[in-house]
Scaffold this active site. Structure first.
Site, PDB file in Angstrom:
ATOM      1  N   HIS A  98       0.547  -1.425   0.317  1.00 47.19           N
ATOM      2  CA  HIS A  98      -0.130  -0.169  -0.453  1.00 47.19           C
ATOM      3  C   HIS A  98       0.559   0.934   0.029  1.00 47.19           C
ATOM      4  O   HIS A  98       0.603   2.779  -0.192  1.00 47.19           O
ATOM      5  CB  HIS A  98      -0.910   0.298   1.003  1.00 47.19           C
ATOM      6  CG  HIS A  98      -2.238  -1.366   0.785  1.00 47.19           C
ATOM      7  ND1 HIS A  98      -2.585  -1.895   0.395  1.00 47.19           N
ATOM      8  CD2 HIS A  98      -1.745  -2.284   1.949  1.00 47.19           C
ATOM      9  CE1 HIS A  98      -3.510  -2.311   0.966  1.00 47.19           C
ATOM     10  NE2 HIS A  98      -2.627  -3.115   1.593  1.00 47.19           N
ATOM     11  N   HIS A 142       4.652  10.820   6.510  1.00 48.87           N
ATOM     12  CA  HIS A 142       4.231  10.286   7.555  1.00 48.87           C
ATOM     13  C   HIS A 142       5.248   9.449   8.654  1.00 48.87           C
ATOM     14  O   HIS A 142       5.639   8.686   7.787  1.00 48.87           O
ATOM     15  CB  HIS A 142       3.080   9.070   8.082  1.00 48.87           C
ATOM     16  CG  HIS A 142       1.452  10.226   7.655  1.00 48.87           C
ATOM     17  ND1 HIS A 142       0.595   9.282   7.305  1.00 48.87           N
ATOM     18  CD2 HIS A 142       1.562  11.888   6.669  1.00 48.87           C
ATOM     19  CE1 HIS A 142      -0.282  10.430   6.795  1.00 48.87           C
ATOM     20  NE2 HIS A 142       0.393  11.736   6.226  1.00 48.87           N
TER      21      HIS A 142
END
Length: 255
Positions: A98, A142
């Site tokens: 992902h 992130h």
């Protein structure tokens, strides 16, 4: 500080991290691993609109009221974040199906507002997950941190197309290697020069969409070269969850 690497499985974004992206024994205490065998995706019947229906453990993706990402207010140049990184950190970079996740070696830490946190992992989304006054960016990174109870703080860095950014070279090289490899991440070097920020209470941005995650997102984007963005997009593109309702939450410019 006691390392949480042995107690936290690989994150996606949050989680998965961001993204990818939980805390001790409360609702944000456990961040499950997600790999290429996971049933969720970013489009179609297993896309974000259906995440809450895919498994009982993912119900918060559909029912949660403190979900991430969100549309952030226009920058107001508030106080700068007090953040001190531990310098270059070695770790493993691998594609989890992902995103491409850098998992830091044990002992990596970042001090935020005087609190030493373990750097657990970092990953990217293309384009950005958070929007600013309705506008999204080319990418978002992130940096997932945990305290000694496992409570997560995710530092979000928005990226726009511009000058080549050497601080991201090692991560981009690892992301495009095709197989897992060693990479280096220097959190401080990868942040914008102006460290004004906003913070809010949110969630992981991938299943199981666990809430209780503290988000800190820098207002100013960094620049990445067109070649760097193209390299990341060639690996994963459109791997961003749509913005979620703010509800009664407050976006603040102070911790």
């Amino acid at each position: 500080m006691r390392s949480v690497h042995s107690r936290l499985p690989l994150l996606l974004a949050p989680a998965a991290l961001l993204v990818l992206a939980g805390c001790a024994t409360d609702s944000a205490s456990v961040v499950p691993a997600h790999d290429e065998g996971a049933v969720w995706s970013y489009d179609g019947a297993s896309g974000p609109a259906h995440w809450g229906e895919l498994a009982d453990d993912d119900a918060l993706c559909g029912t949660g009221v403190r979900q991430s990402p969100i549309d952030l207010p226009e920058a107001d140049d508030g106080p700068e974040l007090d953040l001190v990184g531990s310098g270059p950190v070695r770790g493993a970079t691998a594609d989890n199906g992902h995103t491409v996740q850098f998992t830091a070696d044990d002992g990596a830490s970042t001090t935020i507002d005087g609190d030493a946190l373990d750097l657990v992992q970092m990953h990217f989304h293309a384009g950005s997950e958070h929007a600013v006054d309705g506008d999204r960016f080319a990418a978002e990174f992130h940096f997932v941190h945990a305290d000694d109870r496992g409570a997560l703080t995710v530092v979000g860095v928005l990226a726009e197309r511009g000058a080549h950014n050497p601080a991201y070279d090692s991560y981009v090289a690892g992301a495009t290697a095709g197989t897992g490899r060693e990479s280096t991440v220097d959190v401080e070097a990868m942040l914008p020069d102006d460290r004004s920020f906003v913070t809010y209470d949110g969630s992981l941005t991938t299943p199981p969409c666990t809430e209780g995650v503290r988000w800190i997102v820098f207002e100013d984007p960094i620049e990445l070269g067109a070649d760097q963005l193209a390299a990341l997009e060639a690996v994963h593109d459109h791997n961003a969850r749509p913005v979620q309702p703010l509800g009664d939450r407050i976006v603040r410019d102070r911790l």
